[in-house]
Design a protein around this motif. Structure first.
Motif: not given
Length: 343
Positions: A82-87, A297-305, A332-338
């Motif tokens: 999941f982390g790799s996909i979002a990153l 969910a972070l991956g969904v958001v950045v992909t859709l952007f 992504y930065a905000a997601g990492l903080v969360l």
């Protein structure tokens, strides 16, 4: 394989850095040989980016996640994926910066790239649903992970069919602003395949070693396997994508660059089923929880952007990045903080 847990944390970090350097070396050469194969065989660059680059640059995730699965570490196995996909989606912002002056998403004229992004977001959404409702064992794995595997294969088949429906050079005619292509190299198909295989072997071997060292660092640092999987492992296993993407952008193979990232993501969702088979226990998606849902969910958001950027195709940059890339970076930065507080 040495006992990494018995080594000092600084030594393990050095091993991770060395493995990352090996992956980077192989990845920088991979894009060129993939370009050669696309040119010689007549396959489209977006399809080669998905099938060849996407498959090979998924090898670190294969090594890391399967090793963690066999070792019984579900947190690292799943959250690395999941982390790799979002990153990896964030990596597109690096390609945007390398291009500079024009938005990378504006330079894409092939609808297959848009399909890849939409399919990736769909797979993310299915993964979130699977973790939310729980999985049931089927054929030694989970029904949801089997469904993700089947869906990934079907999506790749559909994308390959769409690619074959467009004649060679179609994108260049539709997008005259793509710029001049890189000069073809004097490389034969056999040589390109041989060096592609060598790069793939280096990437896979380095991924296995890095996974073992990262598991030790997760214990030694106290940060936990979930957060290490999303951050440190996600970064190291994304190095092939970073290196191949920057090389593809420099060669003006923009569809190949996007196809590498979105194609790798589709491959990675198929890997969840392989991890499930390797994991000795209940369905692996039952072993993770809210942290993994937020990472997905972070991956969904950045992909859709980026999907939105591909649809809008706004040729506008701020500080060398397109508007969609800035949205991805900040989200992504905000997601990492969360995720740090959820670890």
């Amino acid at each position: 394989m040495p006992d990494f847990a018995a080594l000092p944390m600084l030594v393990n970090l050095a091993i991770i850095a060395a493995g990352g350097a090996a992956v980077w070396w192989a990845g920088t050469r991979l894009a060129g040989y993939a370009d050669d194969i696309a040119r010689i065989t007549g396959m489209g660059s977006a399809f080669v980016g998905m099938l060849l680059l996407g498959g090979i640059t998924s090898l670190p995730e294969i090594g890391v996640s399967l090793s963690a699965g066999f070792g019984g570490n579900a947190d690292i196995a799943v959250n690395n994926l999941f982390g790799s996909i979002a990153l990896q989606v964030l990596v597109l912002a690096i390609g945007d910066w390398v291009l500079g002056g024009r938005a990378l998403s504006f330079m894409i004229g092939h609808p297959i790239v848009l399909l890849q992004g939409v399919f990736g977001a769909l797979l993310f959404s299915v993964a979130i649903a699977a973790v939310s409702v729980g999985d049931v064992a089927v054929f030694g794995a989970g029904a949801w992970s089997l469904g993700l595997f089947v869906a990934s294969i079907l999506f790749m088949w559909f994308i390959s069919r769409e690619e074959s429906s467009h004649p060679p050079g179609w994108e260049a005619k539709r997008m005259p602003d793509l710029g001049p292509e890189a000069d073809p190299r004097d490389v034969g198909l056999r040589e390109a395949v041989r060096w592609t295989s060598i790069c793939a072997a280096v990437i896979l071997a380095a991924g296995v070693v890095v996974s073992q060292a990262a598991e030790a660092v997760a214990e030694q640092s106290g940060l936990g396997g979930a957060f290490i999987g999303v951050t440190l492992l996600g970064l190291v296993t994304s190095l092939p994508e970073i290196s191949t993407l920057t090389a593809a952008v420099r060669r003006r193979r923009y569809s190949m660059a996007f196809g590498d990232i979105f194609g790798t993501n589709i491959f990675d969702f198929a890997l969840i089923f392989a991890v499930d088979l390797a994991y000795d226990g209940p369905p692996v998606l039952n072993e993770v929880g809210v942290f993994s849902q937020v990472a997905a969910a972070l991956g969904v958001v950045v992909t859709l952007f980026y999907v939105a950027g591909l649809i809008e195709r706004r040729d506008e940059t701020v500080g060398r990045l397109g508007i969609d890339s800035w949205a991805v970076v900040t989200t992504y930065a905000a997601g990492l903080v969360l995720l740090f507080f959820l670890r």
